[in-house]
Design a protein around this motif. Structure first.
Motif, PDB file in Angstrom:
ATOM      1  N   VAL A   1      19.634  54.821  -9.051  1.00 12.14           N
ATOM      2  CA  VAL A   1      18.135  55.201  -9.236  1.00 12.14           C
ATOM      3  C   VAL A   1      18.470  56.543 -10.223  1.00 12.14           C
ATOM      4  O   VAL A   1      17.799  56.562 -11.188  1.00 12.14           O
ATOM      5  CB  VAL A   1      17.342  55.246  -8.167  1.00 12.14           C
ATOM      6  N   PHE A   2      19.151  57.573  -9.845  1.00  9.34           N
ATOM      7  CA  PHE A   2      19.364  58.662 -10.493  1.00  9.34           C
ATOM      8  C   PHE A   2      19.990  58.440 -12.009  1.00  9.34           C
ATOM      9  O   PHE A   2      19.136  59.003 -12.969  1.00  9.34           O
ATOM     10  CB  PHE A   2      20.186  59.623  -9.685  1.00  9.34           C
TER      11      PHE A   2
ATOM     12  N   VAL B   1      25.806  53.059   1.503  1.00 10.78           N
ATOM     13  CA  VAL B   1      24.645  52.186   0.959  1.00 10.78           C
ATOM     14  C   VAL B   1      23.698  52.915   0.244  1.00 10.78           C
ATOM     15  O   VAL B   1      23.128  52.814  -0.555  1.00 10.78           O
ATOM     16  CB  VAL B   1      24.275  51.246   1.677  1.00 10.78           C
ATOM     17  N   VAL B   2      23.093  54.033   1.066  1.00 13.75           N
ATOM     18  CA  VAL B   2      21.779  54.636   0.717  1.00 13.75           C
ATOM     19  C   VAL B   2      22.444  55.682  -0.462  1.00 13.75           C
ATOM     20  O   VAL B   2      21.619  55.731  -1.334  1.00 13.75           O
ATOM     21  CB  VAL B   2      21.302  55.624   1.965  1.00 13.75           C
TER      22      VAL B   2
ATOM     23  N   ILE C   1      21.705  46.203  -1.737  1.00 14.41           N
ATOM     24  CA  ILE C   1      22.390  44.850  -1.123  1.00 14.41           C
ATOM     25  C   ILE C   1      23.634  44.718  -1.264  1.00 14.41           C
ATOM     26  O   ILE C   1      24.422  44.020  -0.520  1.00 14.41           O
ATOM     27  CB  ILE C   1      21.215  43.882  -1.510  1.00 14.41           C
ATOM     28  N   ILE C   2      24.103  44.590  -2.486  1.00 14.59           N
ATOM     29  CA  ILE C   2      25.146  44.269  -2.723  1.00 14.59           C
ATOM     30  C   ILE C   2      26.441  45.292  -2.047  1.00 14.59           C
ATOM     31  O   ILE C   2      27.360  44.789  -1.320  1.00 14.59           O
ATOM     32  CB  ILE C   2      25.667  44.465  -4.305  1.00 14.59           C
ATOM     33  N   LEU C   3      26.051  46.490  -1.961  1.00  9.24           N
ATOM     34  CA  LEU C   3      27.188  47.224  -1.021  1.00  9.24           C
ATOM     35  C   LEU C   3      26.769  47.332   0.395  1.00  9.24           C
ATOM     36  O   LEU C   3      28.180  47.141   1.137  1.00  9.24           O
ATOM     37  CB  LEU C   3      26.624  48.817  -1.408  1.00  9.24           C
ATOM     38  N   ALA C   4      25.798  46.809   0.814  1.00  2.00           N
ATOM     39  CA  ALA C   4      25.703  46.429   2.248  1.00  2.00           C
ATOM     40  C   ALA C   4      26.630  44.934   2.687  1.00  2.00           C
ATOM     41  O   ALA C   4      26.912  44.813   3.598  1.00  2.00           O
ATOM     42  CB  ALA C   4      24.152  46.253   2.449  1.00  2.00           C
ATOM     43  N   LEU C   5      26.351  43.978   1.484  1.00  3.82           N
ATOM     44  CA  LEU C   5      27.267  42.764   1.778  1.00  3.82           C
ATOM     45  C   LEU C   5      28.753  43.189   1.944  1.00  3.82           C
ATOM     46  O   LEU C   5      29.370  42.299   2.458  1.00  3.82           O
ATOM     47  CB  LEU C   5      26.873  41.797   0.471  1.00  3.82           C
TER      48      LEU C   5
END
Length: 98
Positions: free
Chosen positions: A93-94, A85-86, A73-77
């Motif tokens: 997560v990794f 973003v993905v 969400i932060i990267l998309a903002l």
């Protein structure tokens, strides 16, 4: 021959409800609030598909998926490309699962 007719019939019945709205909706004029509501449906569907996956990334530790979702969400903002973003969420997560 019967199987071919069944397959053709099923493909026609499946295709018909998908093709008709493309021609009909174009001619309809909706009120502005209906257009706004209809434009939000893809985002709602996407959220409904993604959110359960966020919670089940690591079954014993759902906070890892939540942190990855927050990072996304932060990267998309910031207006980054969807691919970045993905990748950022996956990398988060990794790193948290190491």
């Amino acid at each position: 021959m019967t199987i071919i007719m069944i397959i053709l019939g099923m493909s026609f019945v499946t295709m018909l409800p998908r093709v008709i709205p493309a021609f009909v909706v174009e001619k309809l004029q909706f009120r502005p609030w209906i257009n706004q509501w209809l434009s939000a449906i893809p985002y709602a569907a996407l959220g409904a598909l993604i959110f359960p996956g966020i919670l089940s990334v690591v079954p014993d530790q759902p906070f890892i998926g939540i942190i990855g979702g927050i990072i996304a969400i932060i990267l998309a903002l910031f207006g980054l490309n969807v691919v970045l973003v993905v990748i950022g969420a996956i990398l988060t997560v990794f790193l948290l699962t190491l």
